[in-house]
Design an enzyme around this catalytic site. Structure first.
Site, PDB file in Angstrom:
ATOM      1  N   GLY A   1     144.776  50.148  18.913  1.00 18.16           N
ATOM      2  CA  GLY A   1     144.353  51.592  19.726  1.00 18.16           C
ATOM      3  C   GLY A   1     146.292  52.352  20.500  1.00 18.16           C
TER       4      GLY A   1
ATOM      5  CD  GLN B   1     151.338  53.819  21.246  1.00 17.62           C
ATOM      6  OE1 GLN B   1     150.241  53.656  21.620  1.00 17.62           O
ATOM      7  NE2 GLN B   1     151.725  52.277  20.093  1.00 17.62           N
TER       8      GLN B   1
ATOM      9  CB  CYS C   1     152.690  47.390  21.619  1.00 15.76           C
ATOM     10  SG  CYS C   1     153.219  49.112  22.144  1.00 15.76           S
ATOM     11  CG  LEU C   2     150.309  50.344  16.196  1.00 16.38           C
ATOM     12  CD1 LEU C   2     149.081  50.978  16.417  1.00 16.38           C
ATOM     13  CD2 LEU C   2     150.457  49.235  15.270  1.00 16.38           C
TER      14      LEU C   2
ATOM     15  CG  HIS D   1     148.730  47.904  25.628  1.00 17.76           C
ATOM     16  ND1 HIS D   1     149.605  47.191  25.698  1.00 17.76           N
ATOM     17  CD2 HIS D   1     149.230  49.423  24.757  1.00 17.76           C
ATOM     18  CE1 HIS D   1     150.199  47.381  24.497  1.00 17.76           C
ATOM     19  NE2 HIS D   1     150.462  48.651  24.213  1.00 17.76           N
ATOM     20  CD  GLU D   2     146.771  51.798  23.883  1.00 20.27           C
ATOM     21  OE1 GLU D   2     147.601  52.375  23.504  1.00 20.27           O
ATOM     22  OE2 GLU D   2     146.773  51.015  22.852  1.00 20.27           O
TER      23      GLU D   2
ATOM     24  CG  HIS E   1     151.517  53.165  25.354  1.00 23.26           C
ATOM     25  ND1 HIS E   1     152.790  52.772  25.161  1.00 23.26           N
ATOM     26  CD2 HIS E   1     150.820  52.606  24.707  1.00 23.26           C
ATOM     27  CE1 HIS E   1     153.014  52.132  24.420  1.00 23.26           C
ATOM     28  NE2 HIS E   1     151.985  51.116  23.695  1.00 23.26           N
TER      29      HIS E   1
HETATM   30  C1  QAP Z   1     147.161  47.276  22.201  1.00 20.71           C
HETATM   31  O1  QAP Z   1     148.398  47.130  19.638  1.00 20.71           O
HETATM   32  C2  QAP Z   1     147.330  45.381  22.575  1.00 20.71           C
HETATM   33  O2  QAP Z   1     153.370  43.777  15.585  1.00 20.71           O
HETATM   34  C3  QAP Z   1     147.111  48.000  21.080  1.00 20.71           C
HETATM   35  O3  QAP Z   1     153.200  44.480  13.464  1.00 20.71           O
HETATM   36  C4  QAP Z   1     147.348  44.635  21.163  1.00 20.71           C
HETATM   37  O4  QAP Z   1     146.960  48.248  17.859  1.00 20.71           O
HETATM   38  C5  QAP Z   1     146.385  45.873  23.987  1.00 20.71           C
HETATM   39  C6  QAP Z   1     150.338  45.898  16.020  1.00 20.71           C
HETATM   40  C7  QAP Z   1     146.744  43.510  22.098  1.00 20.71           C
HETATM   41  C8  QAP Z   1     145.884  44.197  23.818  1.00 20.71           C
HETATM   42  C9  QAP Z   1     146.035  43.400  22.930  1.00 20.71           C
HETATM   43  C10 QAP Z   1     151.260  45.527  16.329  1.00 20.71           C
HETATM   44  C11 QAP Z   1     150.053  46.528  14.101  1.00 20.71           C
HETATM   45  C12 QAP Z   1     148.897  46.295  16.120  1.00 20.71           C
HETATM   46  C13 QAP Z   1     152.669  44.902  15.403  1.00 20.71           C
HETATM   47  C14 QAP Z   1     147.720  47.184  18.952  1.00 20.71           C
HETATM   48  C15 QAP Z   1     152.216  45.191  14.469  1.00 20.71           C
HETATM   49  C16 QAP Z   1     151.322  45.276  13.539  1.00 20.71           C
HETATM   50  C17 QAP Z   1     149.207  46.567  18.149  1.00 20.71           C
HETATM   51 CO    CO Z   2     151.466  49.857  22.907  1.00 21.98          CO
END
Ligand code: QAP
Ligand code: CO
Length: 173
Positions: free
Chosen positions: A46, A51, A92-93, A134-135, A138
């Site tokens: 997501g 972001q 989270c990215l 979550h999004e 943001h």
């Molecule tokens: C939000 O997050 C989310 O730390 C989206 O080193 C995530 O795509 C909602 C990511 C999980 C619910 C559950 C994170 C990639 C990606 C990192 C993501 C990383 C590389 C996160």
């Molecule tokens: Co995020």
């Protein structure tokens, strides 16, 4: 197509409240495409426009195993559909390398516009429900670390600040 730069916590621009999209024009369509490319490249499930420093209410998401089910939400509105709370490890990215449990409703209804400017409604559960919440956070300037204790949040902040300093002075690495 382009891969966009992702802002990282504690960048203050992540606290900006995104503005509603008034018209789904070519610029918004291009932004959604670039956000999907950026999310898939990461890889992530997501991404919110906030972001990538675009303060418009646009979210992209793909929680499918094969990463072949892109969803675009423009001006998303969420309604919780249950009092049941799900506990899920979130990442989270914009907070790379950190994952923590957050509690949220695990079923929601989301109404949004698609890239053709048409309204649609989806009922989402579990990972998809958590991800859209979550999004949308943001878009309102909120991060998952805001749900953690100040101690945990500060530890993450210090570690990322240090990583960013090292990125600015590669000779010292
Ligand atoms: C939000 O997050 C989310 O730390 C989206 O080193 C995530 O795509 C909602 C990511 C999980 C619910 C559950 C994170 C990639 C990606 C990192 C993501 C990383 C590389 C996160
Ligand atoms: Co995020």
């Amino acid at each position: 197509m382009a891969i966009l730069n992702i802002l990282e916590f504690p960048d203050s621009r992540l606290r900006t409240k995104a503005q509603p999209v008034e018209k789904v024009d070519d610029a918004i369509k291009q932004l959604a495409k670039d956000m999907l490319e950026t999310m898939y490249a990461a890889p992530g499930i997501g991404l919110a426009a906030t972001q990538v420093n675009e303060h418009k209410r646009v979210v992209v998401m793909d929680t499918s195993e094969e990463q072949n089910d892109p969803l675009v939400f423009i001006n998303p509105e969420i309604t919780p559909m249950t009092d049941e709370q799900g506990h899920l490890q979130e990442g989270c990215l914009s907070v790379p390398g950190f994952y923590e449990e957050v509690v949220r409703p695990n079923r929601v209804k989301v109404t949004a516009l698609n890239v053709d400017g048409e309204s649609f409604t989806l009922e989402l559960e579990d990972l998809q429900a958590v991800c859209i919440q979550h999004e949308v956070d943001h878009l309102n300037g909120k991060l998952f670390v805001d749900y953690l204790s100040p101690l945990k949040r500060n530890r993450i902040k210090k570690r990322l600040e240090k990583a960013h300093r090292l990125q600015q002075h590669p000779v010292s690495a």
